[in-house]
Motif scaffolding. Structure first.
Motif, PDB file in Angstrom:
ATOM      1  N   TRP A  27     -29.066  78.649  19.918  1.00  0.00           N
ATOM      2  CA  TRP A  27     -28.338  79.020  21.125  1.00  0.00           C
ATOM      3  C   TRP A  27     -29.252  79.928  21.956  1.00  0.00           C
ATOM      4  CZ3 TRP A  27     -22.567  79.506  21.879  1.00  0.00           C
ATOM      5  CH2 TRP A  27     -21.876  78.525  21.176  1.00  0.00           C
ATOM      6  N   ALA A  28     -29.633  79.445  23.119  1.00  0.00           N
ATOM      7  CA  ALA A  28     -30.456  80.231  24.037  1.00  0.00           C
ATOM      8  C   ALA A  28     -29.561  80.702  25.197  1.00  0.00           C
ATOM      9  CB  ALA A  28     -31.625  79.389  24.530  1.00  0.00           C
ATOM     10  N   HIS A  29     -30.193  81.206  26.230  1.00  0.00           N
ATOM     11  CA  HIS A  29     -29.475  81.759  27.372  1.00  0.00           C
ATOM     12  C   HIS A  29     -28.434  80.785  27.932  1.00  0.00           C
ATOM     13  CE1 HIS A  29     -28.880  84.250  30.918  1.00  0.00           C
ATOM     14  NE2 HIS A  29     -28.985  83.151  31.643  1.00  0.00           N
ATOM     15  N   TYR A  30     -28.819  79.528  28.102  1.00  0.00           N
ATOM     16  CA  TYR A  30     -27.913  78.543  28.696  1.00  0.00           C
ATOM     17  C   TYR A  30     -26.652  78.361  27.858  1.00  0.00           C
ATOM     18  CZ  TYR A  30     -25.917  74.135  30.187  1.00  0.00           C
ATOM     19  OH  TYR A  30     -25.041  73.176  30.599  1.00  0.00           O
ATOM     20  N   GLU A  31     -26.794  78.183  26.559  1.00  0.00           N
ATOM     21  CA  GLU A  31     -25.639  77.951  25.695  1.00  0.00           C
ATOM     22  C   GLU A  31     -24.719  79.173  25.649  1.00  0.00           C
ATOM     23  OE1 GLU A  31     -28.577  75.009  25.026  1.00  0.00           O
ATOM     24  OE2 GLU A  31     -28.836  77.163  24.710  1.00  0.00           O
ATOM     25  N   ILE A  32     -25.325  80.341  25.597  1.00  0.00           N
ATOM     26  CA  ILE A  32     -24.527  81.566  25.553  1.00  0.00           C
ATOM     27  C   ILE A  32     -23.716  81.719  26.836  1.00  0.00           C
ATOM     28  CG2 ILE A  32     -24.666  84.095  25.494  1.00  0.00           C
ATOM     29  CD1 ILE A  32     -27.229  83.646  23.719  1.00  0.00           C
ATOM     30  N   ARG A  33     -24.368  81.543  27.978  1.00  0.00           N
ATOM     31  CA  ARG A  33     -23.665  81.677  29.259  1.00  0.00           C
ATOM     32  C   ARG A  33     -22.632  80.580  29.464  1.00  0.00           C
ATOM     33  NH1 ARG A  33     -24.618  86.023  32.738  1.00  0.00           N
ATOM     34  NH2 ARG A  33     -25.768  87.445  31.396  1.00  0.00           N
ATOM     35  N   LEU A  34     -22.948  79.369  29.042  1.00  0.00           N
ATOM     36  CA  LEU A  34     -21.982  78.275  29.127  1.00  0.00           C
ATOM     37  C   LEU A  34     -20.740  78.619  28.312  1.00  0.00           C
ATOM     38  CD1 LEU A  34     -21.080  75.378  29.859  1.00  0.00           C
ATOM     39  CD2 LEU A  34     -22.340  74.594  27.829  1.00  0.00           C
ATOM     40  N   TYR A  35     -20.947  79.034  27.083  1.00  0.00           N
ATOM     41  CA  TYR A  35     -19.808  79.360  26.216  1.00  0.00           C
ATOM     42  C   TYR A  35     -18.993  80.524  26.782  1.00  0.00           C
ATOM     43  CZ  TYR A  35     -17.116  80.419  22.027  1.00  0.00           C
ATOM     44  OH  TYR A  35     -16.096  80.672  21.145  1.00  0.00           O
ATOM     45  N   MET A  36     -19.669  81.531  27.300  1.00  0.00           N
ATOM     46  CA  MET A  36     -18.949  82.658  27.906  1.00  0.00           C
ATOM     47  C   MET A  36     -18.000  82.178  28.997  1.00  0.00           C
ATOM     48  SD  MET A  36     -21.826  85.638  28.311  1.00  0.00           S
ATOM     49  CE  MET A  36     -20.782  86.662  29.338  1.00  0.00           C
ATOM     50  N   SER A  37     -18.433  81.198  29.763  1.00  0.00           N
ATOM     51  CA  SER A  37     -17.631  80.765  30.915  1.00  0.00           C
ATOM     52  C   SER A  37     -16.517  79.796  30.542  1.00  0.00           C
ATOM     53  CB  SER A  37     -18.532  80.144  31.986  1.00  0.00           C
ATOM     54  OG  SER A  37     -19.082  78.933  31.519  1.00  0.00           O
TER      55      SER A  37
END
Length: 174
Positions: A27-37
């Motif tokens: 999980w990199a920046h994209y996956e973390i931010r996607l999941y947050m949203s």
């Protein structure tokens, strides 16, 4: 997306997003931010499992960037609130421990206060109403001291919603 009524998300799309995130090895920046949203798109237990996947597969990312540490903490605390409202005591206790382990320094005063609030919810679920109410009151008092009336209102509403949900759940089992 759904939360902000920007788009309707079908069950098939939700399942695709869940499968995509669950299968990611890192999980990199994209996956973390996607999941947050989109965390609220998923069922409570799906959110719990995805949060555990994030912790397992994002450990390299968290050490690289302090912003990611804050993101991880946001996700853990959000999932903990979901578990509290669902009455999932073992999962909630696990998330509280993981959140506590994620707070390494004095950088997170809001998150520490939210964690204290969530611990109060856990105590309530475990039947220790006195300690629970004390923790909730202390958390709300911190927001008052910090002159944050919107946070005071938010956490008072969350506490009332939690209590109302407990009354509804108790009636189901009578």
């Amino acid at each position: 997306m759904e939360k902000h009524h920007i788009a309707k998300v079908s069950q098939k799309e939700k399942q695709f997003l869940y499968n995509y995130l669950f299968a990611k090895e890192t999980w990199a920046h994209y996956e973390i931010r996607l999941y947050m949203s989109i965390i609220n798109l998923f069922s409570p237990m799906q959110s719990f499992y995805l949060t555990q996947q994030m912790l397992k597969n994002g450990s390299e990312t968290i050490d690289v960037n302090w912003n990611h540490q804050a993101d991880f903490l946001y996700i853990i605390l959000s999932t903990a609130l979901i578990m509290a409202f669902q009455g999932k005591i073992p999962e909630l206790a696990q998330l509280i421990k993981q959140a506590g382990n994620s707070i390494h320094n004095e950088q997170y005063p809001y998150e520490k206060t939210e964690l204290h609030f969530i611990k109060g919810l856990l105590n309530y679920l475990k039947g220790d109403r006195i300690v629970a109410k004390q923790s909730i009151k202390e958390s709300i008092d911190v927001f008052q001291v910090l002159n944050s009336p919107k946070l005071v209102d938010l956490y008072n509403r969350r506490w009332q919603e939690f209590l109302n949900r407990q009354k509804i759940d108790n009636k189901k089992f009578r």
